[in-house]
Design a protein around this motif. Structure first.
Motif, PDB file in Angstrom:
ATOM      1  N   VAL A 131     -52.586   9.833 -79.606  1.00 39.54           N
ATOM      2  CA  VAL A 131     -53.148  10.626 -78.505  1.00 39.54           C
ATOM      3  C   VAL A 131     -54.342   9.878 -77.903  1.00 39.54           C
ATOM      4  N   VAL A 132     -54.323   9.733 -76.589  1.00 38.48           N
ATOM      5  CA  VAL A 132     -55.411   9.041 -75.888  1.00 38.48           C
ATOM      6  C   VAL A 132     -56.613   9.976 -75.800  1.00 38.48           C
ATOM      7  N   THR A 133     -57.750   9.556 -76.381  1.00 40.30           N
ATOM      8  CA  THR A 133     -58.927  10.429 -76.352  1.00 40.30           C
ATOM      9  C   THR A 133     -59.867  10.067 -75.209  1.00 40.30           C
ATOM     10  N   THR A 134     -59.865   8.776 -74.871  1.00 39.02           N
ATOM     11  CA  THR A 134     -60.780   8.300 -73.839  1.00 39.02           C
ATOM     12  C   THR A 134     -60.057   7.257 -73.007  1.00 39.02           C
ATOM     13  N   VAL A 135     -60.332   7.196 -71.729  1.00 39.78           N
ATOM     14  CA  VAL A 135     -59.684   6.203 -70.883  1.00 39.78           C
ATOM     15  C   VAL A 135     -60.660   5.686 -69.839  1.00 39.78           C
ATOM     16  N   GLU A 136     -60.588   4.375 -69.584  1.00 37.38           N
ATOM     17  CA  GLU A 136     -61.393   3.809 -68.498  1.00 37.38           C
ATOM     18  C   GLU A 136     -60.450   3.410 -67.379  1.00 37.38           C
ATOM     19  N   VAL A 137     -60.758   3.896 -66.170  1.00 35.31           N
ATOM     20  CA  VAL A 137     -59.909   3.606 -65.025  1.00 35.31           C
ATOM     21  C   VAL A 137     -60.710   2.869 -63.960  1.00 35.31           C
ATOM     22  N   ALA A 138     -59.984   2.163 -63.109  1.00 33.62           N
ATOM     23  CA  ALA A 138     -60.625   1.440 -62.018  1.00 33.62           C
ATOM     24  C   ALA A 138     -60.479   2.217 -60.728  1.00 33.62           C
ATOM     25  N   LEU A 139     -61.463   2.025 -59.833  1.00 36.35           N
ATOM     26  CA  LEU A 139     -61.427   2.671 -58.529  1.00 36.35           C
ATOM     27  C   LEU A 139     -61.102   1.643 -57.461  1.00 36.35           C
ATOM     28  N   LEU A 140     -60.656   2.149 -56.319  1.00 37.06           N
ATOM     29  CA  LEU A 140     -60.290   1.282 -55.211  1.00 37.06           C
ATOM     30  C   LEU A 140     -61.065   1.700 -53.974  1.00 37.06           C
ATOM     31  N   GLU A 141     -61.374   0.704 -53.138  1.00 37.48           N
ATOM     32  CA  GLU A 141     -62.087   1.036 -51.904  1.00 37.48           C
ATOM     33  C   GLU A 141     -61.190   1.876 -50.994  1.00 37.48           C
ATOM     34  N   LYS A 142     -61.796   2.880 -50.386  1.00 39.63           N
ATOM     35  CA  LYS A 142     -61.049   3.799 -49.529  1.00 39.63           C
ATOM     36  C   LYS A 142     -61.229   3.369 -48.079  1.00 39.63           C
ATOM     37  N   HIS A 143     -60.130   3.363 -47.355  1.00 38.96           N
ATOM     38  CA  HIS A 143     -60.205   3.056 -45.928  1.00 38.96           C
ATOM     39  C   HIS A 143     -59.737   4.267 -45.140  1.00 38.96           C
ATOM     40  N   ASP A 144     -60.158   4.340 -43.883  1.00 38.94           N
ATOM     41  CA  ASP A 144     -59.678   5.426 -43.040  1.00 38.94           C
ATOM     42  C   ASP A 144     -58.178   5.275 -42.819  1.00 38.94           C
ATOM     43  N   LYS A 145     -57.501   6.407 -42.815  1.00 35.82           N
ATOM     44  CA  LYS A 145     -56.054   6.391 -42.701  1.00 35.82           C
ATOM     45  C   LYS A 145     -55.569   7.232 -41.536  1.00 35.82           C
ATOM     46  N   LEU A 146     -54.376   6.914 -41.078  1.00 40.91           N
ATOM     47  CA  LEU A 146     -53.671   7.733 -40.099  1.00 40.91           C
ATOM     48  C   LEU A 146     -52.442   8.287 -40.802  1.00 40.91           C
ATOM     49  N   SER A 147     -52.296   9.606 -40.778  1.00 46.22           N
ATOM     50  CA  SER A 147     -51.117  10.242 -41.370  1.00 46.22           C
ATOM     51  C   SER A 147     -50.134  10.535 -40.254  1.00 46.22           C
ATOM     52  N   VAL A 148     -48.861  10.210 -40.471  1.00 45.42           N
ATOM     53  CA  VAL A 148     -47.858  10.448 -39.422  1.00 45.42           C
ATOM     54  C   VAL A 148     -46.645  11.131 -40.018  1.00 45.42           C
ATOM     55  N   VAL A 149     -46.157  12.166 -39.351  1.00 41.43           N
ATOM     56  CA  VAL A 149     -44.845  12.727 -39.682  1.00 41.43           C
ATOM     57  C   VAL A 149     -43.941  12.377 -38.508  1.00 41.43           C
ATOM     58  N   PRO A 156     -68.073  -6.948 -62.938  1.00 44.05           N
ATOM     59  CA  PRO A 156     -68.185  -8.064 -61.988  1.00 44.05           C
ATOM     60  C   PRO A 156     -66.974  -8.994 -62.017  1.00 44.05           C
ATOM     61  N   SER A 157     -66.378  -9.214 -63.216  1.00 43.15           N
ATOM     62  CA  SER A 157     -65.276 -10.168 -63.287  1.00 43.15           C
ATOM     63  C   SER A 157     -64.103  -9.729 -62.437  1.00 43.15           C
ATOM     64  N   ALA A 158     -63.938  -8.409 -62.269  1.00 43.65           N
ATOM     65  CA  ALA A 158     -62.819  -7.926 -61.469  1.00 43.65           C
ATOM     66  C   ALA A 158     -63.299  -7.386 -60.122  1.00 43.65           C
ATOM     67  N   GLY A 159     -64.627  -7.336 -59.947  1.00 44.58           N
ATOM     68  CA  GLY A 159     -65.177  -6.776 -58.700  1.00 44.58           C
ATOM     69  C   GLY A 159     -64.795  -5.329 -58.529  1.00 44.58           C
ATOM     70  N   GLU A 160     -64.791  -4.575 -59.636  1.00 47.30           N
ATOM     71  CA  GLU A 160     -64.332  -3.182 -59.588  1.00 47.30           C
ATOM     72  C   GLU A 160     -65.379  -2.233 -60.122  1.00 47.30           C
ATOM     73  N   TRP A 161     -65.371  -1.010 -59.597  1.00 44.97           N
ATOM     74  CA  TRP A 161     -66.098   0.080 -60.222  1.00 44.97           C
ATOM     75  C   TRP A 161     -65.138   0.760 -61.184  1.00 44.97           C
ATOM     76  N   ARG A 162     -65.644   1.096 -62.352  1.00 44.89           N
ATOM     77  CA  ARG A 162     -64.800   1.731 -63.350  1.00 44.89           C
ATOM     78  C   ARG A 162     -65.465   2.976 -63.908  1.00 44.89           C
ATOM     79  N   ILE A 163     -64.636   3.985 -64.203  1.00 44.66           N
ATOM     80  CA  ILE A 163     -65.148   5.226 -64.794  1.00 44.66           C
ATOM     81  C   ILE A 163     -64.544   5.392 -66.168  1.00 44.66           C
ATOM     82  N   LEU A 164     -65.388   5.704 -67.147  1.00 46.60           N
ATOM     83  CA  LEU A 164     -64.927   5.980 -68.506  1.00 46.60           C
ATOM     84  C   LEU A 164     -64.965   7.485 -68.688  1.00 46.60           C
TER      85      LEU A 164
END
Lengths: 544, 272, 405
Positions: free
Chosen positions: A272-290, A107-115
């Motif tokens: 050696v890192v045995t375990t890591v907790e990462v944060a997720l970000l909200e996904k928005h619809d995207k337009l890809s352009v070449v 809640p303090s960061a308003g983030e979902w996190r995965i361990l």
């Protein structure tokens, strides 16, 4: 704050740790553990371990210390710098550390996190986060997991893990060790920006559990580690300036830095890192352009215009030089389905590939500004490809991977006639204001030497992968010499020698282009403090 | 020249899965796309438009409001305008009611059409019925399984190369008529950024039941002549064997032994 | 329509869970159907308190009585010697038509269109037909949609059958809906099962959603009930004796040239098309996993060694490695050989629907997760391009060995 205590892990009985003994046996039955994607040769190992948990891992470290056999850590082996290729001693596979441990909302960061344990693959973590489907957590039936999962699913937004190295079959631990980057690093930063906590096992077998925001370097640049035996280990944080660009060149150091950042990107030489907790970000619809452009100058104009315009916030900006498109056009002629895109426009064109937020259902999705930017650079938004449906975005993603694949295919063919040939790929980045200068240097150096080369990559971060494709041994020699000149020039412009691949075993000499001996010795001191016996990942980053 | 292309929005069938316990479709994560065969029909229309300047391509579809995104795709890929027929009354229509409705939509919105193009079949229903039914309701000739087509010099006829059981044949048809598209480009087209931006200012009109000259009794579930009485999962095959980790020699041996045991190849063990 | 008895509904939500279309939800303590409902009845069956019911319109008994008999379209093909004869699929339809007619206590008529080259009509009598309605006219010398639709519609108007079956061949699949639209009839395509229910209605079962689900369908309001059936789904009727009552009736045909609005300008038969994958007993099919067109030689060789033919998936037809005449799948041909070997085919549902009734299925694919492995008797995870050459040789050797005295 400036002091941290280790956690003592009772080592398991070494006899119960699954082990393959003897180099001949390992080479015959388990050759994959002796290599990674760098195809570095000359690996040697007398022991191959498969620890199941931290207790078994500790047991291995203690035992190998007793036998004076150094240890090289191995996870998904997708690295391209030889980081997990054992020179001698033992190779320890972390493949059994493959479970997602928890999902929670902070809640303090308003983030979902995965361990997650270190050998959870990047693509699996991302897939589960996006699908909101976690087989491991669902299997475990814990009420905390169930509550978190239910809340996650009730949250109607979609989430993803932003770091996107090309090789999504990399392990999450590997990406932490190398501070991995991808195209989206332009907007979201490298792995470092998304790591919230790590558990790292030191050479002694003891563990440091480091959440971000709790342990820092003191004003005098020290962190003190107290181990189980009450010894105080002082880490002197190097005082060289932090690079101005994205970087995986040596240990990260900055005044008052968070201790967690010392280990992120340290390529396993500190622990050696045995375990890591990462944060997720909200996904928005995207337009890809070449966007296709008529010349490299026009491409540079377009890139700078995209970067400067506040109305546009691309997730990434990627580049294909004229040589790169020539290669793809040839591949298309042979096998259109492999490239999977409509016919590429004619010789001399370059392409800039970017992605912006886009709501397909909005009456005015606000991407008209891209037409203006193109026109201002003398290009037309008619000369482009664009898409936003999931299956189209997948097509674009596939297209981004076809070029490196094609290059590898050509090299493989040439190797059949001349086995010593290999490609040379640069990983140099420079600050924004030196992009044009660096491009001119690439062109003048490589065209001047008459070499076959293609340029593509993360132009948004001024980080191009320039691949030299030697046609014979003479060209290979010229290429290697050119490579060093290019690296020196990048450093002179204020850039780095390795922006995302890491130093590993094959780029240590480049480190000396970027740091003085005294500065490299500062890195050695940190390693010596945490690994006095020089037991872990020998030969990585710091030459032996 | 006016070419009407009738299109359908379908779920991405290759991603559809069945919950075997309940026999229900798992709808999460399944995207809605323009039916691939309808995209072939649109490509054919755009090709004909290029060959015949002054031709207008109108995309038409019947469906719920989200069908808009499939029509938007048609506009991005070269249609000049689009018409969505959407009304609660259309829901539950079988192919007969759908054909009736689409015929009424075309009569109302593009009465002066020259050619109607449809996809061979929709990948969710696979009946291939709506195209011929539209043709019949509108009294038009039809040529199905078209691969390529060209207008005649006076543009009063069309020549269609179509798939037949023995190979191909070229059929000539007087316009107006209906053609279904069976095969498309090897690599699907990609619109340019300009096309995507411009599509959003092309006309996309919505028609409801009141805009059509059609009896309510012909619409939707009420108008359907067929009725689904039961849905169930298909029978799965009895578990076979899957062998992994064999080298080519081992694989050859395993397959040969299997084929011999099943008597497709001589030399198996006697069965007694 | 679907009705919910509010007094009985206990909002248990079982209907919501069971509905394949998301067409019923529980709101305010009661189940509420929405516009997605197709009246399939799944919820009615599962409701524990019987709160759901579907009122289905029944056709009037008078109307039903007007229509009797099972009519089958005897689609013909050109045979060597310039003859027209019924295709194999007609015999497959006959076996089903006989079953249905026997259940209904009615007769089976086959309608055959052609000109003076028509042969094989009497043989239909030896395979279960009670009667053949022969329509001969110079303009019926070849199949045309307009000519055939006109003649068959006028035959149906005269005959008034209660059931009309056609093979879901390319011609059948465009002809059936044309007739159904002209005469306002319910039509079900690609049926894999045909039954008569206790209301004497034909229940037509077919795959839906690409084959992920099976649907049973009726046409309660219209007669004849029309259905198409793919070749190789039903076994052919067995040869038996011709019944004494068997007869061939010639129907007068009025057809003008103006009625036929399309004209064949050019015919381009493919020699590969002379390979009839529909009839083959052994098929080796290639998919995109075969990498390129040249490698198809390996598939051909294996097929030949096994005495079979080569076919392929839609993916390789799109790439022009093989013509559409060799395509197996939902938008191609349905096959039912004894042995089907899938090489480098992932096994997407649209392909599987076209071959899942083969007796023995073998697949080779380098992806262990390929869906084809769900339908095989033997699956090999491996590189087909490495396995095939040796396998073909081994099969040839086995044949040679067996031939030795």
């Amino acid at each position: 704050m400036y002091e941290i205590m280790t956690e003592f892990i009772q080592p398991a009985d070494i006899g119960q740790v699954h082990c393959i003994k003897g180099f001949e046996e390992i080479q015959r039955r388990f050759p994959v553990y002796l290599s990674d994607e760098s195809k570095l040769s000359g690996a040697h190992a007398d022991y191959l371990f498969f620890p199941a948990d931290e207790a078994e891992l500790a047991a291995v470290l203690v035992e190998m210390k007793r036998l004076k056999a150094p240890v090289t850590f191995s996870a998904a082996r997708t690295g391209i710098s030889g980081g997990c290729v054992p020179p001698r001693g033992a190779v320890v596979s972390l493949e059994r550390f493959d479970r997602i441990l928890s999902l929670r909302h902070e809640p303090s960061a308003g983030e979902w996190r995965i361990l997650a344990q270190c050998n959870v693959l990047l693509r699996d973590l991302n897939r589960q986060a996006m699908d909101k489907h976690f087989p491991e957590l669902e299997r475990r039936h814990s009420s905390a997991d169930a509550a978190a999962l239910a809340a996650y699913r009730e949250d109607t937004r979609t989430y993803f893990y932003p770091p996107d190295p090309t090789e999504m079959s990399a392990s999450i631990g590997g990406t932490v060790a190398t501070n991995a980057s991808g195209a989206r690093t332009y907007r979201y930063g490298p792995t470092r920006n998304w790591v919230r906590r790590i558990r790292v096992m030191l050479a002694s077998g003891e563990v440091l559990d480091i959440p971000r925001g709790r342990y820092f370097a003191s004003p005098t640049g020290d962190v003190t580690v107290q181990d189980a035996g009450k010894n105080q280990i002082v880490l002197r944080i190097p005082d060289y300036p932090a690079p101005r660009t994205k970087s995986t060149s040596g240990l990260y150091a900055a005044p008052n830095m968070d201790l967690i950042d010392l280990f992120i990107g340290s390529e396993g030489i500190l622990g050696v890192v045995t375990t890591v907790e990462v944060a997720l970000l909200e996904k928005h619809d995207k337009l890809s352009v070449v966007q296709f452009l008529q010349s490299d100058t026009q491409a540079l104009d377009f890139v700078e215009a995209l970067r400067k315009d506040a109305r546009v916030r691309p997730d990434f900006i990627e580049f294909y030089g004229p040589g790169a498109l020539d290669l793809l056009r040839k591949r298309q002629a042979d096998d259109p389905k492999a490239v999977g895109m409509p016919p590429l426009p004619g010789p001399g064109t370059t392409a800039v590939f970017f992605e912006v937020s886009f709501d397909p259902d909005a009456e005015d999705p606000g991407v008209g500004v891209l037409e203006t930017i193109a026109a201002r650079c003398g290009a037309s938004s008619e000369d482009s490809w664009a898409g936003y449906e999931m299956r189209e975005l997948d097509r674009f993603k596939h297209f981004r991977h076809v070029l490196p694949e094609t290059v590898n295919g050509i090299i493989a063919q040439r190797k059949r006639h001349i086995p010593e040939l290999h490609k040379l790929g640069t990983d140099l980045a420079v600050p924004d204001d030196r992009l044009r200068d660096m491009w001119a240097v690439y062109r003048d150096t490589l065209d001047g030497d008459g070499l076959e080369w293609v340029a593509f990559g993360h132009i948004g971060n001024n980080h191009l992968h320039v691949n030299i494709l030697p046609r014979d041994l003479h060209e290979l020699e010229k290429g290697i010499a050119a490579y060093d000149r290019l690296a020196a020039q990048a450093v002179a412009f204020g850039g780095v020698v390795s922006a995302e691949h890491g130093i590993g075993k094959i780029k240590s000499r480049l480190l000396s282009l970027m740091y003085s001996d005294a500065q490299i010795n500062q890195m050695r001191s940190v390693k010596a403090a945490l690994d006095p016996g020089m037991m872990i990942n020998p030969g990585d980053v710091l030459a032996e | 020249m006016k070419i009407v292309v009738c299109v359908k929005q379908v779920p991405e069938i290759s991603n559809v899965r069945i919950n075997r316990e309940t026999g229900t479709l798992i709808r999460e994560g399944v995207a809605s796309i323009l039916n691939p065969f309808c995209e072939y029909a649109l490509d054919l229309a755009v090709h004909l438009k290029k060959e015949s300047p002054g031709t207008e391509v109108i995309a038409v579809s019947m469906g719920p409001p989200q069908t808009r995104s499939a029509l938007m795709r048609c506009l991005e890929l070269g249609a000049d305008r689009a018409i969505l027929a959407s009304d609660r009354k259309f829901a539950g229509a079988d192919t007969w009611a759908t054909g009736k409705t689409l015929a009424a939509v075309i009569k109302a919105a593009v009465p002066d059409f020259n050619l109607i193009l449809v996809g061979k079949q929709a990948i969710d229903g696979d009946t291939a019925q709506v195209g011929p039914e539209i043709a019949e309701f509108m009294g038009l000739p039809q040529v199905m399984y078209g691969v390529t087509a060209e207008f005649g010099k006076t543009r009063k006829r069309i020549r269609v190369r179509r798939e037949v059981e023995s190979g191909y044949e070229v059929v000539e048809m007087r316009l107006p008529g209906v053609v279904s598209a069976s095969k498309g480009r090897l690599i699907r087209r990609l619109p340019s950024l300009k096309a995507i931006i411009d599509a959003r200012s092309k006309p996309l009109k919505t028609l409801t039941a009141v805009d059509l000259d059609i009896d309510d009794s012909h619409l939707g579930l009420k108008g359907s002549l067929t009725q689904v009485v039961r849905i169930f999962p298909p029978q799965s095959r009895a578990d076979g064997r899957k062998l992994e980790g064999l080298d080519p020699e081992g694989a050859r041996k395993a397959i040969l032994a299997f084929l011999q045991a099943q008597h497709y190849v001589e030399g198996g063990q006697p069965s007694c | 329509m679907l009705s919910v008895n509010k007094d009985i509904c206990n909002s248990c939500g079982l209907c919501e869970k069971t509905c394949p279309f998301g067409a019923i939800t529980v709101a305010d303590a009661c189940a509420v159907p929405n516009e997605n409902c197709t009246l399939c009845g799944a919820c009615v069956n599962v409701c524990p308190v019987g709160a759901l019911s579907i009122a289905r319109k029944r056709p009037s008994p008078e109307k039903m009585a007007e229509y009797a008999g099972v009519l089958v379209w005897g689609e013909c093909e050109k045979l060597p010697g310039d003859r027209l004869a019924p295709k194999k699929v007609v015999y497959e339809l006959l076996s089903q038509a006989r079953c249905l007619a026997d259940k209904l206590g009615e007769t089976v008529t086959v309608i055959v269109l052609g000109d003076d080259r028509l042969v094989g009509v009497k043989t239909l009598g030896a395979h279960g037909a009670d009667r053949v309605l022969r329509c001969r006219h110079p303009l019926l010398d070849r199949y045309t949609i307009d000519g055939f639709a006109n003649v068959i519609c006028s035959a149906i108007a005269g005959e008034k059958p209660s059931v009309f079956l056609l093979g879901a061949t390319p011609n059948g699949r465009e002809l059936a809906p044309r007739i159904a639209a002209r005469m306002d009839l319910g039509l079900t395509a690609d049926c894999t099962q045909l039954d008569i229910d206790d209301q004497r209605q034909m229940v037509q079962t077919r795959p839906a959603f690409g084959g992920n689900i099976m649907a049973s369908i009726i046409s309660p309001y219209t007669r004849p009930q029309m259905a198409t059936v793919r070749p190789n789904v039903f076994p052919a009727a067995e040869f038996g004796s011709v019944s004494k009552a068997f007869r061939v009736d010639d129907m007068a045909v009025t057809l003008s040239k103006a009625a036929i609005r399309t004209k064949i300008v050019e015919e381009m038969p493919l020699c590969e098309a002379s390979v009839n994958i529909e009839a083959a007993q052994v098929i080796v099919a290639a998919g995109r996993g075969c990498q390129n067109k040249e490698n198809l030689g390996l598939i051909q060789a294996l097929a030949k060694a096994l005495g079979g033919v080569m076919a392929g998936s839609r993916a390789i037809v799109e790439m022009d490695w093989i013509p559409h005449t060799l395509q197996v799948g939902q938008s191609g041909t349905t096959v039912s050989p004894q042995l089907y070997i899938a090489v480098g085919i992932s096994g997407a549902i649209q392909h599987v629907v076209g071959m899942s009734t083969a007796k023995t299925i073998v697949a080779i694919n380098c992806d262990p997760e390929a869906p084809i492995f769900k339908v095989v008797d033997l699956g090999i995870v491996g590189d087909a391009l490495q396995i095939l050459p040796g396998l073909t040789q081994a099969i040839r050797d086995a044949a040679v060995k067996a031939a030795k005295p």
